[in-house]
Scaffold this active site. Structure first.
Site, PDB file in Angstrom:
ATOM      1  CD  GLU A   1      -7.558 -10.463  -8.301  1.00 23.80           C
ATOM      2  OE1 GLU A   1      -7.071  -9.533  -7.625  1.00 23.80           O
ATOM      3  OE2 GLU A   1      -8.002 -11.505  -7.797  1.00 23.80           O
TER       4      GLU A   1
ATOM      5  CD  GLU B   1      -2.554 -11.852  -6.822  1.00 24.22           C
ATOM      6  OE1 GLU B   1      -2.040 -12.554  -7.728  1.00 24.22           O
ATOM      7  OE2 GLU B   1      -3.391 -10.965  -7.065  1.00 24.22           O
TER       8      GLU B   1
HETATM    9  N1  COA Z   1       2.082  -2.007  -3.675  1.00 17.49           N
HETATM   10  C1  COA Z   1       2.806  -1.025  -3.116  1.00 17.49           C
HETATM   11  N2  COA Z   1       3.951  -0.556  -3.625  1.00 17.49           N
HETATM   12  C2  COA Z   1       4.384  -1.106  -4.768  1.00 17.49           C
HETATM   13  C3  COA Z   1       3.688  -2.132  -5.414  1.00 17.49           C
HETATM   14  C4  COA Z   1       2.488  -2.590  -4.824  1.00 17.49           C
HETATM   15  N3  COA Z   1       1.747  -3.549  -5.382  1.00 17.49           N
HETATM   16  N4  COA Z   1       4.363  -2.485  -6.516  1.00 17.49           N
HETATM   17  C5  COA Z   1       5.448  -1.695  -6.571  1.00 17.49           C
HETATM   18  N5  COA Z   1       5.465  -0.860  -5.507  1.00 17.49           N
HETATM   19  C6  COA Z   1       6.462   0.182  -5.218  1.00 17.49           C
HETATM   20  C7  COA Z   1       7.829  -0.408  -4.930  1.00 17.49           C
HETATM   21  O1  COA Z   1       7.976  -0.724  -3.567  1.00 17.49           O
HETATM   22  C8  COA Z   1       8.738   0.722  -5.364  1.00 17.49           C
HETATM   23  O2  COA Z   1       8.771   1.670  -4.315  1.00 17.49           O
HETATM   24  P1  COA Z   1      10.094   2.525  -4.041  1.00 17.49           P
HETATM   25  O3  COA Z   1      10.408   3.247  -5.304  1.00 17.49           O
HETATM   26  O4  COA Z   1       9.701   3.399  -2.911  1.00 17.49           O
HETATM   27  O5  COA Z   1      11.153   1.535  -3.669  1.00 17.49           O
HETATM   28  C9  COA Z   1       7.995   1.356  -6.529  1.00 17.49           C
HETATM   29  O6  COA Z   1       6.624   0.952  -6.400  1.00 17.49           O
HETATM   30  C10 COA Z   1       8.488   0.939  -7.899  1.00 17.49           C
HETATM   31  O7  COA Z   1       8.513  -0.486  -7.943  1.00 17.49           O
HETATM   32  P2  COA Z   1       9.678  -1.292  -8.674  1.00 17.49           P
HETATM   33  O8  COA Z   1       9.388  -2.724  -8.441  1.00 17.49           O
HETATM   34  O9  COA Z   1      10.980  -0.762  -8.246  1.00 17.49           O
HETATM   35  O10 COA Z   1       9.415  -0.865 -10.180  1.00 17.49           O
HETATM   36  P3  COA Z   1       9.673  -1.693 -11.503  1.00 17.49           P
HETATM   37  O11 COA Z   1       9.349  -0.768 -12.599  1.00 17.49           O
HETATM   38  O12 COA Z   1      10.996  -2.343 -11.459  1.00 17.49           O
HETATM   39  O13 COA Z   1       8.597  -2.890 -11.488  1.00 17.49           O
HETATM   40  C11 COA Z   1       6.418  -3.879 -11.193  1.00 17.49           C
HETATM   41  C12 COA Z   1       7.240  -2.609 -11.578  1.00 17.49           C
HETATM   42  C13 COA Z   1       4.981  -3.501 -11.197  1.00 17.49           C
HETATM   43  C14 COA Z   1       6.683  -4.980 -12.204  1.00 17.49           C
HETATM   44  C15 COA Z   1       6.858  -4.358  -9.792  1.00 17.49           C
HETATM   45  O14 COA Z   1       6.824  -3.264  -8.916  1.00 17.49           O
HETATM   46  C16 COA Z   1       5.977  -5.434  -9.194  1.00 17.49           C
HETATM   47  O15 COA Z   1       6.113  -6.589  -9.534  1.00 17.49           O
HETATM   48  N6  COA Z   1       5.084  -5.052  -8.260  1.00 17.49           N
HETATM   49  C17 COA Z   1       4.288  -5.973  -7.492  1.00 17.49           C
HETATM   50  C18 COA Z   1       3.182  -6.565  -8.289  1.00 17.49           C
HETATM   51  C19 COA Z   1       2.369  -7.502  -7.430  1.00 17.49           C
HETATM   52  O16 COA Z   1       2.877  -8.409  -6.808  1.00 17.49           O
HETATM   53  N7  COA Z   1       1.078  -7.272  -7.423  1.00 17.49           N
HETATM   54  C20 COA Z   1       0.191  -8.086  -6.701  1.00 17.49           C
HETATM   55  C21 COA Z   1      -0.036  -7.510  -5.373  1.00 17.49           C
HETATM   56  S1  COA Z   1      -1.232  -8.467  -4.520  1.00 17.49           S
END
Ligand code: COA
Length: 698
Positions: A105, A125
């Site tokens: 966004e 989302e």
């Molecule tokens: N808010 C808070 N914490 C988040 C986060 C978020 N949006 N996205 C990831 N984290 C945290 C995870 O809980 C994890 O924490 P931990 O190491 O304490 O377990 C850490 O960040 C790493 O995330 P992880 O998913 O294990 O890393 P990755 O490299 O495999 O994947 C992403 C990275 C960004 C692809 C994946 O974390 C993801 O899809 N995140 C959410 C994205 C999302 O839905 N955004 C919209 C939110 S409204």
């Protein structure tokens, strides 16, 4: 505290770097810092154009989901984005890694988007039960059109850089270094009028009420009982009908309402749960892992072949061994067919198929496993056979190789103890079909070394599984709990419910399949044999899975014999009068009174055994946390994600309500075998008014 957003102005360009590891999520503090950096850059005459990017491995991956439970705090991300977009100097988003949710966004609010070739962008989302809340549904359709925006935000699936460029969601893919290309773009745009996404006309495509109605209908159908995806359509429809500001306000209101829903809380619980399961108390995150390059699989049946495919897909070399030539040929055929299908469906390039098959070797000689780093035994579920294989592996495999068993029920310690290296032995319980199902139960034996556990948990992630650690017990976490669920679903038949009624009540509630349909798919014989393996520990209850046993003895082994709980013909699964008669006869013989059931009673009768067994599993330390159980059930047993898993569901309805429900069932059905005596931990937490989520072993 480290600075969360850096601002550096050089050569007319202000570079704003969001630096909030690990994924640059937008916490409140980041929003404040970004807003301040943007204001400073706009105010500074030395900055003629701005670049926003992320430090470390990714652009911003979205709002900080941890803050969702707290009341919103200003500035709201949408407000920061509005300031970026409204600015009079061009702002370039330089995207690497993943620009997701709030991160994307922000990029949509910038005036130019450039990414590297591996980047992904999207609005995930809906996977958290909400819709974008900072302009995503209002800006994206102005760039890529309404239909594509609905598809993107309604599915939550990210777009690759190439797809995003083709659709118009980004403007450029950097051919070399991203920041060099971003600086060049910022220079080019300097002095030009910022191109504000909110001011762009929609690029055409259908926008009629009938179109939106059809899209909403399709979303509802595809996402039964799950309101976020159709709400994406509402928000995007609003974008086409009302002024941009009004559209933003509507989107935000939809977002706020969904965020407070139990469904969204359940999905957030699973989002963190799927990451929490990787944290094993006593095994630090930085534990050094055993290197794995070559993997061996013993057994080329359906399971072994599926396991091999997982590792081939992830780039490993895989050696499969079998005892007989025909079995080996069948295994080769199964693996080749899986890839042929992928190629046919356009999901795999022929070169990729070749590459995978080139990394596969098949052999009748277990000596072929002498150099592998990890070997997974996927032979017949029989202790004698497995012990024999492990003796051979112990003799053949190199020191330090990890020896894993894919047993689904057997005592791993008895397998480990036939080797001279029980510290290297571990369980890896894959779910069928192994190349598709996301769950992997990693089973810790009494002597399994910590680095072996850490290595397997990491390997699970590499092969795209969600790996959950379980202790040793019959059936581990998932199958042990499944027993009680199946017991009640079959007992209900003897009391007057029909096969379809039980399955429908549970699928209407959200389960991917009903218990009888699941057993027909997995095999009535398989389910029977699992019970046989544990018969000595089963209660002397003449009704215990009686119908399943009878069907097995009648040779009705499920879908593979076209007859099981259902009969299978051209129209698919149908009620079978023969089964209905069998049930009536058995109920008559056992003098079980017949009555009618509400769907709610059916659901509770099947789910409460899951919850109480889950409590017992926690108490015994088989599962580390209640969320581990929830992840097992949602990733491996078709439990509806929007209900968060059995333990989350218990917490949601209240543990006292579960205890009371069990007492009610004990009264009606009797409690001769203790089925309705709540596990001590369940009773304790209910009495204290606590939840499973709050509970911890310490
Ligand atoms: N808010 C808070 N914490 C988040 C986060 C978020 N949006 N996205 C990831 N984290 C945290 C995870 O809980 C994890 O924490 P931990 O190491 O304490 O377990 C850490 O960040 C790493 O995330 P992880 O998913 O294990 O890393 P990755 O490299 O495999 O994947 C992403 C990275 C960004 C692809 C994946 O974390 C993801 O899809 N995140 C959410 C994205 C999302 O839905 N955004 C919209 C939110 S409204």
């Amino acid at each position: 505290m480290a600075e969360l957003v850096h601002l550096a102005i050089e050569d007319g360009i202000a570079v704003i770097t969001v630096d909030n590891p690990p994924v640059n999520a937008f916490s409140h503090a980041v929003r404040v810092a970004l807003q301040s950096a943007v204001r400073n850059a706009f105010a500074n005459a030395a900055a003629k154009a701005l670049i926003i990017h992320g430090a470390g491995k990714t652009f911003m991956a979205g709002s900080d989901i941890k803050e969702f439970d707290a009341p919103p705090k200003d500035p709201w991300l949408g407000e920061v984005i509005d300031e970026i977009e409204a600015g009079s100097k061009p702002v370039v988003a330089a995207i690497h890694g993943t620009a997701l949710g709030g991160g994307f966004e922000v990029a949509l609010g910038c005036h130019y988007r450039i990414c590297d070739a591996k980047a992904k962008v999207g609005l995930p989302e809906v996977t958290l039960g909400i819709i974008p809340g900072a302009g995503g549904t209002q800006r994206l359709p102005r760039l890529i059109g309404v239909e594509a925006a609905i598809a993107t935000a309604g599915s939550g699936k990210p777009m690759s850089a190439a797809e995003a460029l083709k659709k118009g969601a980004v403007d450029e893919i950097a051919s070399g270094d991203l920041m060099t290309a971003a600086r060049a773009a910022a220079k080019r745009l300097t002095g030009t009028a910022p191109r504000r996404t909110s001011e762009q006309p929609f690029p055409g495509g259908p926008q009629t009420p009938a179109f939106f109605e059809a899209q909403r209908g399709a979303m509802k159908k595809r996402n039964r009982g799950f309101p976020a995806p159709p709400t994406v359509v509402d928000a995007i429809e609003a974008a086409t009908k009302v002024a941009f500001r009004e559209g933003l306000a509507r989107e935000r209101a939809f977002n706020a309402e969904l965020k407070d829903s139990l469904q969204s809380k359940a999905l957030r619980h699973l989002f963190f749960g799927e990451r929490t399961v990787a944290h094993i108390p006593g095994i630090p995150k930085d534990t050094s892992l055993r290197p794995i390059e070559a993997v061996g699989v013993v057994g080329a049946g359906t399971m072994g072949a599926g396991i091999a495919v997982n590792f081939l897909n992830a780039g490993y070399r895989v050696a499969v061994t079998e005892a007989k030539e025909e079995a080996l040929a069948r295994g080769r055929n199964t693996i080749t067919k899986i890839y042929d299908r992928e190629v046919e469906k356009g999901r795999l390039k022929p070169e990729a198929r070749e590459d995978r098959l080139n990394r596969l070797t098949l052999s009748l000689d277990m000596g072929a496993l002498k150099d592998v780093d990890l070997v997974i035994e996927a032979a017949f579920e029989d202790m004698g056979i497995k012990q024999e294989i492990f003796r051979k592996l112990d003799a053949v495999c190199k020191p330090g190789a990890i020896l894993a068993s894919n047993t689904s029920t057997l005592d791993l310690n008895q397998i480990a103890n036939v080797t001279q290296r029980p510290q290297d032995v571990i369980g890896t319980h894959f779910f069928s079909p192994a190349h598709i199902m996301r769950l992997l139960e990693v089973v810790r034996g009494a002597k399994t070394a910590n680095d072996v556990i850490a290595t397997l948990m990491a390997a699970g992630k590499k092969i795209d599984k969600v790996a959950v650690l379980s202790g040793v017990c019959f059936g581990f976490i998932g199958n042990r709990m499944f027993e009680g669920y199946v017991r009640e679903s079959q007992r209900l038949l003897l009391e007057g419910a029909t096969v379809q009624q039980v399955d429908k009540a549970l699928t209407d509630w959200g389960m991917a399949m009903g218990p009888h349909a699941v057993i027909d798919l997995a095999g009535v014989d398989v389910s029977f044999l699992t019970r046989e393996g544990n018969r000595a520990n089963l209660p002397p209850d003449p009704t215990y899975c009686l119908i399943g046993d009878k069907l097995h003895h009648l040779g009705r082994h499920g879908q593979k014999t076209k007859k099981g709980f259902y009969k299978y013909g051209e129209k698919g699964a149908e009620a079978d009068p023969e089964v209905e008669q069998l049930i009536r006869d058995e109920a008559g013989r056992l003098k079980i009174a017949q009555r009618t059931f509400t769907d709610q009673e059916i659901v509770e009768r099947c789910l409460f055994p899951l919850i109480t067994e889950g409590a017992q599993i926690l108490d015994e330390g088989i599962a580390l946390r209640s969320v581990d159980i929830d992840v097992v059930w949602c990733a491996g047993y078709g439990f509806p994600r929007f209900r968060g898993g059995p333990m989350f569901h218990g917490d949601a309805i209240g543990l006292q309500a579960v205890v009371d429900g069990m007492a009610r069932f004990a009264k009606v059905q009797g409690n001769d075998y203790g089925y309705w005596t709540p596990a001590p931990l369940l009773t304790k937490l209910a009495a204290e008014g606590k939840t499973f989520k709050e509970w911890s072993r310490t």
